[in-house]
Design a protein around this motif. Structure first.
Motif, PDB file in Angstrom:
ATOM      1  N   VAL A  11       0.793  -1.097  -0.154  1.00  0.00           N
ATOM      2  CA  VAL A  11       0.105   0.051   0.054  1.00  0.00           C
ATOM      3  C   VAL A  11       1.003   1.297  -0.146  1.00  0.00           C
ATOM      4  CG1 VAL A  11      -2.048   1.378   1.248  1.00  0.00           C
ATOM      5  CG2 VAL A  11      -1.834  -1.261   1.090  1.00  0.00           C
ATOM      6  N   THR A  12       0.784   2.044  -1.228  1.00  0.00           N
ATOM      7  CA  THR A  12       1.647   3.260  -1.374  1.00  0.00           C
ATOM      8  C   THR A  12       1.027   4.374  -1.250  1.00  0.00           C
ATOM      9  OG1 THR A  12       3.380   3.991  -2.842  1.00  0.00           O
ATOM     10  CG2 THR A  12       1.370   3.018  -4.021  1.00  0.00           C
ATOM     11  N   LEU A  13       1.763   5.544  -1.229  1.00  0.00           N
ATOM     12  CA  LEU A  13       0.980   6.827  -1.081  1.00  0.00           C
ATOM     13  C   LEU A  13       0.348   7.102  -2.284  1.00  0.00           C
ATOM     14  CD1 LEU A  13       3.587   9.284   0.465  1.00  0.00           C
ATOM     15  CD2 LEU A  13       1.707   8.342   1.429  1.00  0.00           C
ATOM     16  N   ASP A  14       0.650   6.676  -3.574  1.00  0.00           N
ATOM     17  CA  ASP A  14      -0.086   7.320  -4.439  1.00  0.00           C
ATOM     18  C   ASP A  14       0.333   6.263  -5.518  1.00  0.00           C
ATOM     19  OD1 ASP A  14      -0.076   8.701  -7.426  1.00  0.00           O
ATOM     20  OD2 ASP A  14      -0.936  10.087  -6.053  1.00  0.00           O
ATOM     21  N   SER A  15      -0.614   6.047  -6.592  1.00  0.00           N
ATOM     22  CA  SER A  15      -0.675   5.112  -7.576  1.00  0.00           C
ATOM     23  C   SER A  15       0.251   5.140  -8.660  1.00  0.00           C
ATOM     24  CB  SER A  15      -2.113   5.036  -8.201  1.00  0.00           C
ATOM     25  OG  SER A  15      -3.269   4.630  -7.228  1.00  0.00           O
ATOM     26  N   ALA A  56      -8.384   4.426   5.598  1.00  0.00           N
ATOM     27  CA  ALA A  56      -8.018   4.357   4.366  1.00  0.00           C
ATOM     28  C   ALA A  56      -7.081   3.244   3.875  1.00  0.00           C
ATOM     29  CB  ALA A  56      -7.700   5.794   3.807  1.00  0.00           C
ATOM     30  N   PHE A  57      -6.206   3.200   4.928  1.00  0.00           N
ATOM     31  CA  PHE A  57      -4.919   2.104   4.560  1.00  0.00           C
ATOM     32  C   PHE A  57      -5.469   0.660   4.735  1.00  0.00           C
ATOM     33  CE2 PHE A  57      -1.858  -1.108   5.780  1.00  0.00           C
ATOM     34  CZ  PHE A  57      -1.007  -0.741   5.272  1.00  0.00           C
ATOM     35  N   ALA A  58      -6.514   0.496   5.536  1.00  0.00           N
ATOM     36  CA  ALA A  58      -6.915  -0.871   5.586  1.00  0.00           C
ATOM     37  C   ALA A  58      -8.015  -1.057   4.330  1.00  0.00           C
ATOM     38  CB  ALA A  58      -7.898  -1.054   6.779  1.00  0.00           C
ATOM     39  N   VAL A 106      -5.063  -8.591   0.046  1.00  0.00           N
ATOM     40  CA  VAL A 106      -5.289  -9.802   1.117  1.00  0.00           C
ATOM     41  C   VAL A 106      -6.309 -10.876   0.371  1.00  0.00           C
ATOM     42  CG1 VAL A 106      -5.782 -10.724   3.448  1.00  0.00           C
ATOM     43  CG2 VAL A 106      -4.707  -8.519   3.250  1.00  0.00           C
ATOM     44  N   ASP A 107      -7.201 -10.220  -0.100  1.00  0.00           N
ATOM     45  CA  ASP A 107      -8.386 -11.127  -0.727  1.00  0.00           C
ATOM     46  C   ASP A 107      -7.755 -11.776  -1.681  1.00  0.00           C
ATOM     47  OD1 ASP A 107     -10.168 -10.229   1.129  1.00  0.00           O
ATOM     48  OD2 ASP A 107     -11.116  -8.803  -0.068  1.00  0.00           O
ATOM     49  N   ALA A 108      -6.610 -11.251  -2.613  1.00  0.00           N
ATOM     50  CA  ALA A 108      -6.161 -11.681  -3.683  1.00  0.00           C
ATOM     51  C   ALA A 108      -4.861 -12.735  -3.430  1.00  0.00           C
ATOM     52  CB  ALA A 108      -5.381 -10.586  -4.689  1.00  0.00           C
ATOM     53  N   GLY A 109      -4.650 -12.782  -2.186  1.00  0.00           N
ATOM     54  CA  GLY A 109      -3.676 -13.807  -1.538  1.00  0.00           C
ATOM     55  C   GLY A 109      -2.444 -13.254  -0.924  1.00  0.00           C
ATOM     56  N   ALA A 110      -2.422 -11.896  -0.593  1.00  0.00           N
ATOM     57  CA  ALA A 110      -1.280 -11.373   0.170  1.00  0.00           C
ATOM     58  C   ALA A 110      -1.190 -11.772   1.492  1.00  0.00           C
ATOM     59  CB  ALA A 110      -1.226  -9.932   0.185  1.00  0.00           C
ATOM     60  N   ASP A 111      -0.208 -12.675   2.091  1.00  0.00           N
ATOM     61  CA  ASP A 111      -0.244 -12.971   3.544  1.00  0.00           C
ATOM     62  C   ASP A 111       0.544 -12.068   4.374  1.00  0.00           C
ATOM     63  OD1 ASP A 111       1.664 -16.025   2.912  1.00  0.00           O
ATOM     64  OD2 ASP A 111       1.974 -13.947   2.488  1.00  0.00           O
ATOM     65  N   VAL A 112       1.239 -10.768   3.744  1.00  0.00           N
ATOM     66  CA  VAL A 112       1.934  -9.813   4.503  1.00  0.00           C
ATOM     67  C   VAL A 112       1.507  -8.510   3.645  1.00  0.00           C
ATOM     68  CG1 VAL A 112       4.219  -9.078   5.230  1.00  0.00           C
ATOM     69  CG2 VAL A 112       3.827 -11.252   5.110  1.00  0.00           C
ATOM     70  N   VAL A 113       1.455  -7.388   4.580  1.00  0.00           N
ATOM     71  CA  VAL A 113       0.923  -6.291   3.919  1.00  0.00           C
ATOM     72  C   VAL A 113       1.995  -5.350   4.313  1.00  0.00           C
ATOM     73  CG1 VAL A 113      -0.395  -4.236   3.712  1.00  0.00           C
ATOM     74  CG2 VAL A 113      -1.490  -6.584   4.029  1.00  0.00           C
ATOM     75  N   ILE A 114       2.916  -4.569   3.298  1.00  0.00           N
ATOM     76  CA  ILE A 114       3.863  -3.737   3.320  1.00  0.00           C
ATOM     77  C   ILE A 114       3.236  -2.270   3.174  1.00  0.00           C
ATOM     78  CG2 ILE A 114       6.211  -2.793   2.570  1.00  0.00           C
ATOM     79  CD1 ILE A 114       6.374  -5.799   1.495  1.00  0.00           C
ATOM     80  N   PRO A 115       3.359  -1.289   4.194  1.00  0.00           N
ATOM     81  CA  PRO A 115       3.042   0.019   3.992  1.00  0.00           C
ATOM     82  C   PRO A 115       4.276   0.523   3.403  1.00  0.00           C
ATOM     83  CG  PRO A 115       2.958  -0.416   6.348  1.00  0.00           C
ATOM     84  CD  PRO A 115       3.694  -1.660   5.399  1.00  0.00           C
ATOM     85  N   LEU A 155      -0.785  -5.353  14.407  1.00  0.00           N
ATOM     86  CA  LEU A 155      -1.717  -5.001  13.393  1.00  0.00           C
ATOM     87  C   LEU A 155      -1.581  -6.198  12.372  1.00  0.00           C
ATOM     88  CD1 LEU A 155      -3.653  -3.044  12.423  1.00  0.00           C
ATOM     89  CD2 LEU A 155      -1.934  -1.821  11.014  1.00  0.00           C
ATOM     90  N   THR A 156      -3.034  -6.497  11.818  1.00  0.00           N
ATOM     91  CA  THR A 156      -3.000  -7.461  11.017  1.00  0.00           C
ATOM     92  C   THR A 156      -4.105  -6.935   9.981  1.00  0.00           C
ATOM     93  OG1 THR A 156      -4.708  -8.810  12.033  1.00  0.00           O
ATOM     94  CG2 THR A 156      -2.259  -9.397  12.090  1.00  0.00           C
ATOM     95  N   VAL A 157      -4.461  -7.308   8.575  1.00  0.00           N
ATOM     96  CA  VAL A 157      -5.445  -7.053   7.891  1.00  0.00           C
ATOM     97  C   VAL A 157      -5.717  -8.424   7.626  1.00  0.00           C
ATOM     98  CG1 VAL A 157      -6.328  -6.462   5.707  1.00  0.00           C
ATOM     99  CG2 VAL A 157      -4.576  -5.131   7.059  1.00  0.00           C
TER     100      VAL A 157
END
Length: 264
Positions: free
Chosen positions: A116-120, A169-171, A178-187, A202-204
């Motif tokens: 999850v990044t600041l801008d696309s 917004a981050f979540a 996560v729904d697509a299969g990510a098992d770790v989230v990186i800000p 913290l988890t999603v």
């Protein structure tokens, strides 16, 4: 141990964030470790390759100065890590990239991860990063918050409602990953990483969320300790051949001309 942390935001325009970051890093640092956070002005305000390059040049120059000033490590505190390899090839002290350290930490916590990044606009950049670090096949995707550093100011200034909005917004961005299969989230940015640092465990869904600020700092502490223990450095073969003194001097002279007389 003294660590120089290079941020890509303006110290004045983003004062609440810079103060919070300085306090947070020094608060979690190991005993005897101090961290100095430096900004860039103008900051990385026009997201894109040219702006990243400009800031990278200034960050490299500041890193060279930090080694001369006796710092024990330099942290590129900008997730995209522009200029990381060039700086690593120019210093004898450890140089840590926040993005690089976070990618490798995530790879130890799960098999697939989302960013999850600041801008696309940074989506392509992060995918290039993953490829550079040999982890492109483990990235599920990248989603942008489509915000600016200023959007975090109220949260860092103590506005709990603003903090809650940014966390929500981050979540919302992380959940599809996560729904697509990510098992770790990186800000993918120290701004969102620091925002979420208040949340313990913290988890999603079942996916843990990396604290990239803490990961970068602790990586710096570790590499300084290893460097002191046995003198280990990056490969000085083709990967990170050490820049000669003349190359350093030429680079610093070029940047000094660009900075102008106001900073001479």
């Amino acid at each position: 141990m003294r660590i120089f942390w290079q941020s890509f935001v303006d110290a004045s325009a983003s004062a609440p964030y810079m103060t919070r970051l300085q306090d947070y890093l020094n608060g979690i640092a190991a005993p005897g470790v101090t961290v100095e956070v430096a900004g860039i002005s103008p900051p990385d305000r026009d997201f894109g390759r040219l702006s990243e390059l400009r800031c990278a040049i200034l960050a490299i120059d500041n890193g060279l100065a930090a080694e001369d000033a006796g710092y024990d490590a330099v942290v590129m505190g900008h997730f995209q890590d522009p200029g990381l390899y060039e700086l690593r090839a120019s210093l004898r002290i450890p140089v840590i990239g926040t993005g690089e350290a976070s990618f490798y930490a995530a790879a130890q916590l799960g098999r697939r991860f989302g960013l999850v990044t600041l801008d696309s606009v940074f989506e392509t950049w992060h995918l290039e990063q993953a490829a550079l670090y040999g982890l492109e096949h483990r990235v599920v995707g990248v989603r942008g918050l489509d915000c600016t550093p200023a959007d975090f100011s109220d949260a860092f200034a103590g506005d709990d409602d603003a903090h809650a909005r940014m966390c929500a917004a981050f979540a919302a961005c992380a959940q599809p990953l996560v729904d697509a299969g990510a098992d770790v989230v990186i800000p993918a940015g120290v701004l969102p990483g620091l925002l979420l640092s208040r949340e313990r465990g913290l988890t999603v869904g079942r996916a843990p969320v990396i604290n990239c600020a803490a990961v970068a700092l602790k990586s710096a502490e570790m590499w300084v300790q290893l460097h002191r223990l046995n003198g280990i450095e990056p490969s000085r073969g083709p990967a990170f051949a050490l820049s000669p003194a003349r190359a350093r001097e030429d680079f610093r002279a070029l940047v000094a001309r660009g900075r102008g007389p106001q900073t001479a």
